[in-house]
Write a protein that holds these residues in place. Sequence first.
Motif, short mmCIF file in Angstrom:
data_model
loop_
_atom_site.label_atom_id
_atom_site.label_comp_id
_atom_site.label_asym_id
_atom_site.label_seq_id
_atom_site.Cartn_x
_atom_site.Cartn_y
_atom_site.Cartn_z
N ILE B 4 0.85 -1.20 0.00
CA ILE B 4 0.00 0.00 0.00
C ILE B 4 0.88 1.25 0.00
O ILE B 4 0.64 2.20 -0.75
N GLN B 26 1.07 10.59 6.93
CA GLN B 26 -0.35 10.69 7.31
C GLN B 26 -1.24 10.06 6.23
O GLN B 26 -2.18 9.33 6.53
N LEU B 27 -0.88 10.32 4.96
CA LEU B 27 -1.66 9.75 3.86
C LEU B 27 -1.60 8.23 3.85
O LEU B 27 -2.58 7.56 3.53
N GLU B 30 -4.00 7.08 6.44
CA GLU B 30 -5.38 7.35 6.00
C GLU B 30 -5.80 6.42 4.86
O GLU B 30 -6.95 5.98 4.81
N LEU B 31 -4.86 6.12 3.96
CA LEU B 31 -5.22 5.23 2.85
C LEU B 31 -5.57 3.83 3.38
O LEU B 31 -6.54 3.21 2.93
N GLU B 33 -6.80 3.17 6.32
CA GLU B 33 -8.13 3.29 6.94
C GLU B 33 -9.23 3.30 5.87
O GLU B 33 -10.28 2.69 6.02
N PHE B 34 -8.93 4.03 4.80
CA PHE B 34 -9.93 4.16 3.72
C PHE B 34 -10.20 2.80 3.07
O PHE B 34 -11.35 2.43 2.83
N LEU B 35 -9.15 2.04 2.82
CA LEU B 35 -9.32 0.73 2.18
C LEU B 35 -10.08 -0.22 3.10
O LEU B 35 -10.90 -1.03 2.64
#
Lengths: 474, 94
Positions: B4, B26-27, B30-31, B33-35
Amino acid sequence: MELRKTSIHQAVEAVQQGEITAFELIEKTLKNCSVLDEGLNIFNSIAGIDALEQAKAIDQKNEKGGNLPLAGIPVAVKDDLCYGVLPTSLGSAAFNEFMSPVTAAAVERLMDAGAVVIGKTNLDDMGQGSTTLSSPGGPTVNPWQAERTAGSAGAAAVATGICMFALESDSGGAQRQGASHCGVVGLRPTTGRVSRYGLNTHCSSFARVGITAFSCENIAGVLDILSGFDERDAATAVCREGITEISKIPNSDKLTIGYPVNAFDFLEPELREVFEKARDEFAERGYKIAEIDLGLLREGLQAYYVIALIEASSNHARFDGIRFGKTGESEILEEMYQHSRAEILGKEARRRSIFGTYLLSKGNYDQYYRQALKVWKMVRQEFKKAFDQCDLLMLPAAKKLPRLLNEEYSFLDEYFEDLFCAPVSLSGMPALTVPAGQVNQLPVGMQLVGPPFSEKTLLALGSWDTGTGPLSQE
Amino acid sequence: MDDISKGLEKAIKVIKIKVSSSEQEQLQRELKEFLTWLEPMLLVDTGQTEQQFFGHDAVNVLRDDHPRQSELAELQEAAPKFAGGFYLVPKILE
């Protein structure tokens, strides 16, 4: 003339009969604007002299017997709709002084009908969000409670009585949620009814031009003017049916309202109570209530975000600092792009562009994008099936009360707030937010959703007096 | 670096955005978490459902193609740097 208590029809009649000139009406609006906007942060730019000049021209046409259907009516326009007279910021500090070479088709139609643009309203970072909290110029404050966000600046402009209606955009629900948070009425029309030419959208599949106003009657008059084919937007439809006359509320014994029970399980009890009361009131008035199942709301929301982020990554590619906006400082081309785009795209726009590109990459395309496109189809089928059992659906517009300005929240919390709006966007069907009640002295809006091109029925039903709408508030 | 994080780094490079190292960290979080957030959508049994590509089911009717006046002058005004009919960018060749 108090705009909050006057219909567009009455105001136009007053202008046409010489009771008030368009100039006086706009002058008064601009004065209200400067007083009421202070502290609320509704406008990114205000038209001032340009608006007064337009009003003068309308008065001259009026004297010659011009019969303009929106003569002198003030309108606020969201700052992602291009308008050649004022800067179009698109929700980016890098575009604060950008003068668009085009004017949006919807704005053109309003101006041709005699409406006067009084200003451009605030929006989230590149129009991505439903709170205005990510706006580079700071959030728009809710006119009902100053410690909360308005959701949409156009809704705040209408709720404060600055203007009689606002032209807005809506992709995942910003306009509909703003109308709910500010206690006004907001219509997202059927896909294809209103031209999107000149709308800067991050999400081409779902962005629509909508109308926010104080009453359904006002929306109906404006929608008639905006509806119809535009060769610059190939997805527009020929609309032959007029909507202006909506006074006849549909016969209650002939109308079935769908109540998706599972949807209301996502709400806190005090919010759920508002919709249960609205449902009971519909039933008391003789409407049939059909309990239906919308089982794909959450998955529809997730599919919306996969598609919206992927489209954002593509649509944002044009913001390279070369054709418009500001050019980043560097003599090296690659760095110039990087700097330009970092300046143009704020934190949320960057996140969406990057995640969208990730979802489109090899290995992820089939897993996420193809699946999202199939779920999109299934959501559309689910809504179509629902309308086999009912004529209209009632849904919440917002999952929560408007956010506190100082509230800590994650980006996923914000995405989840589109739970009731994004699936409707996927369906392509029209949705009308109307005030349904109040919780903690804040308005709560209900979405009425109908089959394609059922706006006339939606507006007629939406004009029922809930007793909690802004017209009954002082 | 996991898949990822590698994918994210590649995406940042592809779309040419300047991102600080702290923002990239941070991204990454967050990515992920988003997935995870998207998992319920991945579990939907789509069976033989076709993909939806447009916001409506109408058939597009193509209009006749007529030459129109160029909007070059207006576009030129909107560009930061424009000369001789071209958008100007930093030189990539000596």
